[in-house]
Design a protein around this motif. Structure first.
Motif, mmCIF file in Angstrom:
data_model
loop_
_atom_site.group_PDB
_atom_site.id
_atom_site.type_symbol
_atom_site.label_atom_id
_atom_site.label_comp_id
_atom_site.label_asym_id
_atom_site.label_seq_id
_atom_site.Cartn_x
_atom_site.Cartn_y
_atom_site.Cartn_z
ATOM 1 N N UNK A 1 0.825 -1.202 0.000
ATOM 2 C CA UNK A 1 0.000 0.000 0.000
ATOM 3 C C UNK A 1 0.869 1.266 0.000
ATOM 4 N N UNK A 2 1.979 1.223 0.758
ATOM 5 C CA UNK A 2 2.856 2.402 0.789
ATOM 6 C C UNK A 2 3.471 2.671 -0.580
ATOM 7 N N UNK A 3 3.902 1.604 -1.236
ATOM 8 C CA UNK A 3 4.495 1.767 -2.564
ATOM 9 C C UNK A 3 3.462 2.285 -3.555
ATOM 10 N N UNK A 4 2.246 1.785 -3.463
ATOM 11 C CA UNK A 4 1.186 2.225 -4.367
ATOM 12 C C UNK A 4 0.791 3.670 -4.079
ATOM 13 N N UNK A 5 0.718 4.039 -2.804
ATOM 14 C CA UNK A 5 0.402 5.423 -2.442
ATOM 15 C C UNK A 5 1.431 6.367 -3.047
ATOM 16 N N UNK A 6 2.693 6.043 -2.902
ATOM 17 C CA UNK A 6 3.750 6.905 -3.445
ATOM 18 C C UNK A 6 3.651 7.002 -4.965
ATOM 19 N N UNK A 7 3.441 5.875 -5.617
ATOM 20 C CA UNK A 7 3.354 5.865 -7.082
ATOM 21 C C UNK A 7 2.179 6.701 -7.581
ATOM 22 N N UNK A 8 1.000 6.513 -6.975
ATOM 23 C CA UNK A 8 -0.179 7.270 -7.401
ATOM 24 C C UNK A 8 -0.043 8.747 -7.047
ATOM 25 N N UNK A 9 0.557 9.042 -5.898
ATOM 26 C CA UNK A 9 0.728 10.441 -5.482
ATOM 27 C C UNK A 9 1.684 11.183 -6.406
ATOM 28 N N UNK A 10 2.729 10.511 -6.836
ATOM 29 C CA UNK A 10 3.738 11.167 -7.678
ATOM 30 C C UNK A 10 3.366 11.208 -9.158
ATOM 31 N N UNK A 11 2.630 10.188 -9.620
ATOM 32 C CA UNK A 11 2.381 10.072 -11.059
ATOM 33 C C UNK A 11 0.905 10.148 -11.444
ATOM 34 N N UNK A 16 0.750 6.274 -13.197
ATOM 35 C CA UNK A 16 1.244 5.225 -12.299
ATOM 36 C C UNK A 16 1.378 3.906 -13.042
ATOM 37 N N UNK A 17 2.390 3.132 -12.649
ATOM 38 C CA UNK A 17 2.620 1.843 -13.306
ATOM 39 C C UNK A 17 2.654 0.731 -12.269
ATOM 40 N N UNK A 18 1.907 -0.305 -12.539
ATOM 41 C CA UNK A 18 1.823 -1.451 -11.625
ATOM 42 C C UNK A 18 3.183 -2.124 -11.477
ATOM 43 N N UNK A 19 3.973 -2.191 -12.539
ATOM 44 C CA UNK A 19 5.278 -2.844 -12.440
ATOM 45 C C UNK A 19 6.199 -2.087 -11.482
ATOM 46 N N UNK A 20 6.122 -0.753 -11.468
ATOM 47 C CA UNK A 20 6.939 0.024 -10.522
ATOM 48 C C UNK A 20 6.463 -0.199 -9.097
ATOM 49 N N UNK A 21 5.137 -0.298 -8.910
ATOM 50 C CA UNK A 21 4.588 -0.555 -7.574
ATOM 51 C C UNK A 21 5.059 -1.914 -7.081
ATOM 52 N N UNK A 22 4.958 -2.921 -7.930
ATOM 53 C CA UNK A 22 5.375 -4.275 -7.549
ATOM 54 C C UNK A 22 6.865 -4.307 -7.206
ATOM 55 N N UNK A 23 7.657 -3.626 -8.006
ATOM 56 C CA UNK A 23 9.103 -3.599 -7.752
ATOM 57 C C UNK A 23 9.415 -2.889 -6.432
ATOM 58 N N UNK A 24 8.789 -1.741 -6.201
ATOM 59 C CA UNK A 24 9.038 -0.991 -4.959
ATOM 60 C C UNK A 24 8.575 -1.762 -3.728
ATOM 61 N N UNK A 25 7.478 -2.511 -3.886
ATOM 62 C CA UNK A 25 6.929 -3.283 -2.763
ATOM 63 C C UNK A 25 7.580 -4.659 -2.638
ATOM 64 N N UNK A 44 -8.291 2.524 -5.785
ATOM 65 C CA UNK A 44 -9.404 2.760 -4.849
ATOM 66 C C UNK A 44 -9.025 2.297 -3.446
ATOM 67 N N UNK A 45 -8.358 1.158 -3.335
ATOM 68 C CA UNK A 45 -7.925 0.662 -2.024
ATOM 69 C C UNK A 45 -6.965 1.647 -1.367
ATOM 70 N N UNK A 46 -6.041 2.199 -2.147
ATOM 71 C CA UNK A 46 -5.083 3.183 -1.629
ATOM 72 C C UNK A 46 -5.807 4.456 -1.204
ATOM 73 N N UNK A 47 -6.702 4.928 -2.050
ATOM 74 C CA UNK A 47 -7.456 6.151 -1.760
ATOM 75 C C UNK A 47 -8.272 6.005 -0.475
ATOM 76 N N UNK A 48 -8.990 4.894 -0.356
ATOM 77 C CA UNK A 48 -9.820 4.676 0.833
ATOM 78 C C UNK A 48 -8.973 4.482 2.081
ATOM 79 N N UNK A 49 -7.836 3.808 1.963
ATOM 80 C CA UNK A 49 -6.944 3.625 3.112
ATOM 81 C C UNK A 49 -6.343 4.959 3.558
ATOM 82 N N UNK A 50 -6.019 5.819 2.605
ATOM 83 C CA UNK A 50 -5.441 7.126 2.941
ATOM 84 C C UNK A 50 -6.455 7.989 3.692
#
Length: 196
Positions: A1-11, A16-25, A44-50
Motif C-alpha cells: 500500500x505504501x508503494x502504491x500510495x507513493x506511485x499514485x501520489x507522484x504520477x 502510475x505503473x503497476x510494475x513500478x509498484x510491484x518492484x518498490x513493494x 481505490x484501495x489506496x485512496x480509501x486507506x489514505x
C-alpha cells in the motif's frame, strides 16, 4: 500500500505503473492483480486507506465540545500538520482532483468516514454559539473547507509561490509562522465581537 500510495501520489492514476509498484513493494505483479483485481481496484484501495488514516487520527484527537474555540483550533492545527507531514496524501488528493473526483465520488467509505467529523464541527459550533462565543451562521462544511484550504494551499503551490514571493514556503520556520497565522485568522473569524 505504501508503494502504491507513493506511485499514485507522484504520477497520478494515468501515469502510475503497476510494475513500478510491484518492484518498490518487492512483490509479484500477479499477486497485486489477485488481491486488487486491476489498477483501478488498487487505486481505490489506496485512496480509501489514505482517507481512513486521516479520519482515524482525527477521531483520536481529544476535543472537548465544552471548549469550542480550543476544539476548533486543535482541529485546524491537526489538519495543517497532517497535510504537512503526509505529502503523499496531499499528492493523492491532487491526482484525484485532476480526474474530477472520478474514484472518490463512487466510494462509500470515504464520505461515510466524514460523518463524525461533520458532527464534531457542528457540536463545537453549537457549543460556541450557546456560550455566546461564536458568531452566528457558521456552517460545518464551510469551516472544514476553510481548514483544509489554510492547510493545503501553501503545500500545493510551494514552488511557484516561493519563486514569485521570494520566500521559501518549505522552510520549517516559515511553516511554523504560517500555522500561527492560520490559527489567528481562524480564531478571528469564529469569535463574536472580538472575544477570545
Amino acid at each position: 500500500m505504501k508503494a502504491a500510495l507513493k506511485e499514485f501520489a507522484l504520477h497520478g492514476f494515468s501515469g502510475a505503473r503497476i510494475d513500478r509498484i510491484a518492484e518498490a513493494a518487492k512483490c509479484n505483479m500477479r499477486m497485486l492483480y489477485h488481491y486488487f483485481g486491476n489498477k483501478e481496484g488498487l487505486y481505490v484501495a489506496v485512496l480509501e486507506a489514505a482517507y481512513a488514516d486521516l479520519r482515524r487520527k482525527e477521531a483520536a484527537l481529544d476535543i472537548d465540545v465544552d471548549k469550542p474555540l480550543e476544539g476548533m483550533l486543535e482541529l485546524l492545527r491537526f489538519t495543517y500538520l497532517y497535510f504537512q507531514n503526509n505529502p503523499m496524501f496531499e499528492g493523492l488528493l491532487r491526482a484525484e482532483n485532476i480526474m474530477q473526483g472520478r474514484f472518490v465520488r463512487h466510494s462509500r467509505p470515504v464520505p461515510e468516514g466524514a460523518f463524525s467529523l461533520k458532527k464534531t464541527i457542528a457540536d463545537l459550533i453549537a457549543s460556541g454559539q450557546a456560550k455566546g462565543l461564536f458568531r452566528d451562521n457558521l456552517d460545518p462544511v464551510n469551516l472544514y473547507v476553510s481548514m483544509t484550504a489554510l492547510s493545503r494551499f501553501h503545500l500545493g503551490n510551494a514552488y511557484s509561490m516561493s519563486a514569485v514571493l521570494g520566500v521559501d514556503l518549505q522552510d520549517k520556520a516559515w511553516r511554523k509562522q504560517r500555522l500561527d497565522h492560520c490559527l489567528e485568522v481562524f480564531r478571528a473569524y469564529l469569535v463574536k465581537d472580538g472575544r477570545s
